[in-house]
Design a protein around this motif. Sequence first.
Motif, PDB file in Angstrom:
ATOM      1  N   VAL A   1       4.339 -11.809   3.357  1.00  0.00           N
ATOM      2  CA  VAL A   1       4.711 -11.050   2.157  1.00  0.00           C
ATOM      3  C   VAL A   1       5.061  -9.630   2.582  1.00  0.00           C
ATOM      4  N   THR A   2       5.423  -8.836   1.619  1.00  0.00           N
ATOM      5  CA  THR A   2       5.762  -7.428   1.857  1.00  0.00           C
ATOM      6  C   THR A   2       4.822  -6.789   2.868  1.00  0.00           C
ATOM      7  N   VAL A   3       5.406  -6.302   3.946  1.00  0.00           N
ATOM      8  CA  VAL A   3       4.546  -5.822   5.039  1.00  0.00           C
ATOM      9  C   VAL A   3       4.076  -4.393   4.841  1.00  0.00           C
ATOM     10  N   THR A   4       4.660  -3.683   3.906  1.00  0.00           N
ATOM     11  CA  THR A   4       4.388  -2.246   3.833  1.00  0.00           C
ATOM     12  C   THR A   4       3.258  -1.896   2.872  1.00  0.00           C
ATOM     13  N   ARG A   5       2.692  -2.879   2.220  1.00  0.00           N
ATOM     14  CA  ARG A   5       1.659  -2.558   1.216  1.00  0.00           C
ATOM     15  C   ARG A   5       0.319  -2.239   1.845  1.00  0.00           C
ATOM     16  N   SER A   6      -0.434  -1.437   1.120  1.00  0.00           N
ATOM     17  CA  SER A   6      -1.820  -1.205   1.518  1.00  0.00           C
ATOM     18  C   SER A   6      -2.657  -2.359   0.998  1.00  0.00           C
ATOM     19  N   PHE A   7      -3.829  -2.516   1.593  1.00  0.00           N
ATOM     20  CA  PHE A   7      -4.708  -3.658   1.302  1.00  0.00           C
ATOM     21  C   PHE A   7      -4.828  -3.928  -0.201  1.00  0.00           C
ATOM     22  N   TRP A   8      -5.117  -2.872  -0.969  1.00  0.00           N
ATOM     23  CA  TRP A   8      -5.441  -3.041  -2.394  1.00  0.00           C
ATOM     24  C   TRP A   8      -4.216  -3.353  -3.259  1.00  0.00           C
ATOM     25  N   GLN A   9      -3.045  -3.315  -2.665  1.00  0.00           N
ATOM     26  CA  GLN A   9      -1.846  -3.584  -3.460  1.00  0.00           C
ATOM     27  C   GLN A   9      -1.441  -5.062  -3.452  1.00  0.00           C
ATOM     28  N   TYR A  10      -2.064  -5.837  -2.583  1.00  0.00           N
ATOM     29  CA  TYR A  10      -1.727  -7.266  -2.554  1.00  0.00           C
ATOM     30  C   TYR A  10      -2.388  -7.989  -3.725  1.00  0.00           C
ATOM     31  N   SER A  11      -1.688  -8.998  -4.242  1.00  0.00           N
ATOM     32  CA  SER A  11      -2.219  -9.749  -5.383  1.00  0.00           C
ATOM     33  C   SER A  11      -3.019 -10.958  -4.895  1.00  0.00           C
ATOM     34  N   ARG A  12      -3.748 -11.559  -5.808  1.00  0.00           N
ATOM     35  CA  ARG A  12      -4.489 -12.785  -5.492  1.00  0.00           C
ATOM     36  C   ARG A  12      -3.501 -13.890  -5.060  1.00  0.00           C
TER      37      ARG A  12
ATOM     38  N   GLU B   1       3.896 -11.536  -7.358  1.00  0.00           N
ATOM     39  CA  GLU B   1       4.092 -10.347  -6.541  1.00  0.00           C
ATOM     40  C   GLU B   1       4.697  -9.230  -7.392  1.00  0.00           C
ATOM     41  N   GLU B   2       4.205  -8.028  -7.184  1.00  0.00           N
ATOM     42  CA  GLU B   2       4.786  -6.862  -7.870  1.00  0.00           C
ATOM     43  C   GLU B   2       6.219  -6.669  -7.384  1.00  0.00           C
ATOM     44  N   PRO B   3       7.113  -6.156  -8.227  1.00  0.00           N
ATOM     45  CA  PRO B   3       8.456  -5.860  -7.723  1.00  0.00           C
ATOM     46  C   PRO B   3       8.386  -4.847  -6.584  1.00  0.00           C
ATOM     47  N   HIS B   4       9.300  -4.973  -5.646  1.00  0.00           N
ATOM     48  CA  HIS B   4       9.289  -4.067  -4.497  1.00  0.00           C
ATOM     49  C   HIS B   4       9.785  -2.684  -4.894  1.00  0.00           C
ATOM     50  N   SER B   5       9.095  -1.666  -4.401  1.00  0.00           N
ATOM     51  CA  SER B   5       9.552  -0.292  -4.633  1.00  0.00           C
ATOM     52  C   SER B   5      10.781  -0.059  -3.748  1.00  0.00           C
TER      53      SER B   5
END
Length: 289
Positions: free
Chosen positions: A93-104, A209-213
């Motif tokens: 998944v999106t590699v740039t997210r911080s830990f807490w931004q990933y969804s279940r 997944e949240e939309p990508h910034s």
Amino acid sequence: MDFEGKVAVVTGGASGIGFALAEQAAKRGMTVVLADVEQAALEDARKRLAESGARVEAVRTDVSQPEQIEALADQAFALGPVGLLCNNAGVNVTVTRSFWQYSRGDWDWLLGVNLWGVIHGVRTFLPRMMEQSNRSHILNTSSSAGLMAGPALAIYKVTKHGVLSLSETLYHDLASAKANVGVSVFCPDVVKTGLRDSGRNRPAALQDEEPHSPDEAAAEEALRAATGLAPSEAAGIAFEGIEAGRLYLYTDPGALEFARSRVADLEAGIPQPNTTLRADIIPKRDPAP
Ligand SMILES: NC(=O)c1ccc[n+]([C@@H]2O[C@H](COP(=O)([O-])OP(=O)(O)OC[C@H]3O[C@@H](n4cnc5c(N)ncnc54)[C@H](O)[C@@H]3O)[C@@H](O)[C@H]2O)c1
């Protein structure tokens, strides 16, 4: 290892490293069973390999589903002794997210394919491989990310550290049991494949997944464009390593820097400045929640 005349099963065999592993197996006279969740790509891969003269079958398989791995094993063993199992399917998944931004959904998807997929593969195939009279081999695909301790790639790293660890344990357990099955773990660095577009195979039930910034989208585009090894080179390195009897296989020995840096952290008791290694893939850190 004498692979000639045996069956090779390759999960994630429709694309990238998996397809290249299948080509290497076919070159060694193996009957290849391609297993993949992406039906159209799987059929296309089967045709391409068959056109090269290989004996090949395609079995649509979602590796996160144990009953589908059972069905895959039944079909593979019906073709003859399984000489090689490549637990290779993987997603990110999106590699740039911080830990807490990933969804279940992110966690469930990656753990299901990258980690459970390998566990199901080993649990299902190994007992039957151990009963065979000829020697056989299991290749599990981890990643250089399996050696890393540092920022980013939270879920991917958990799965790839898991694959590395289970392969190490398996190696020792098989050796203690004097089993006729070997194991290697593949830790490639960047290879030019479809991994950056893994979302194409994401199940609808896990699509949260949240939309990508714009920053994330730009970082992913940069990764897609990044130069990497050709899959055929990576697969060639993997087979050389298997044939040389190695447990750990790398495409780039530089990946060991990640492990060295981790040991330095462990010895110091706190991450050292060099663990910012690979922080360059994070264009912008998000503030803590
Ligand atoms: N490309 C790299 O830079 C790189 C580096 C290190 C490790 N890896 C690992 O290599 C392996 C192969 O990936 P790749 O880079 O060739 O990417 P890829 O996307 O080209 O191939 C992955 C294959 O897995 C299949 N797949 C996805 N979900 C599946 C599922 N649930 N069940 C069965 N098949 C499924 C895809 O359809 C695809 O054919 C992965 O485990 C990946 O994590 C890749």
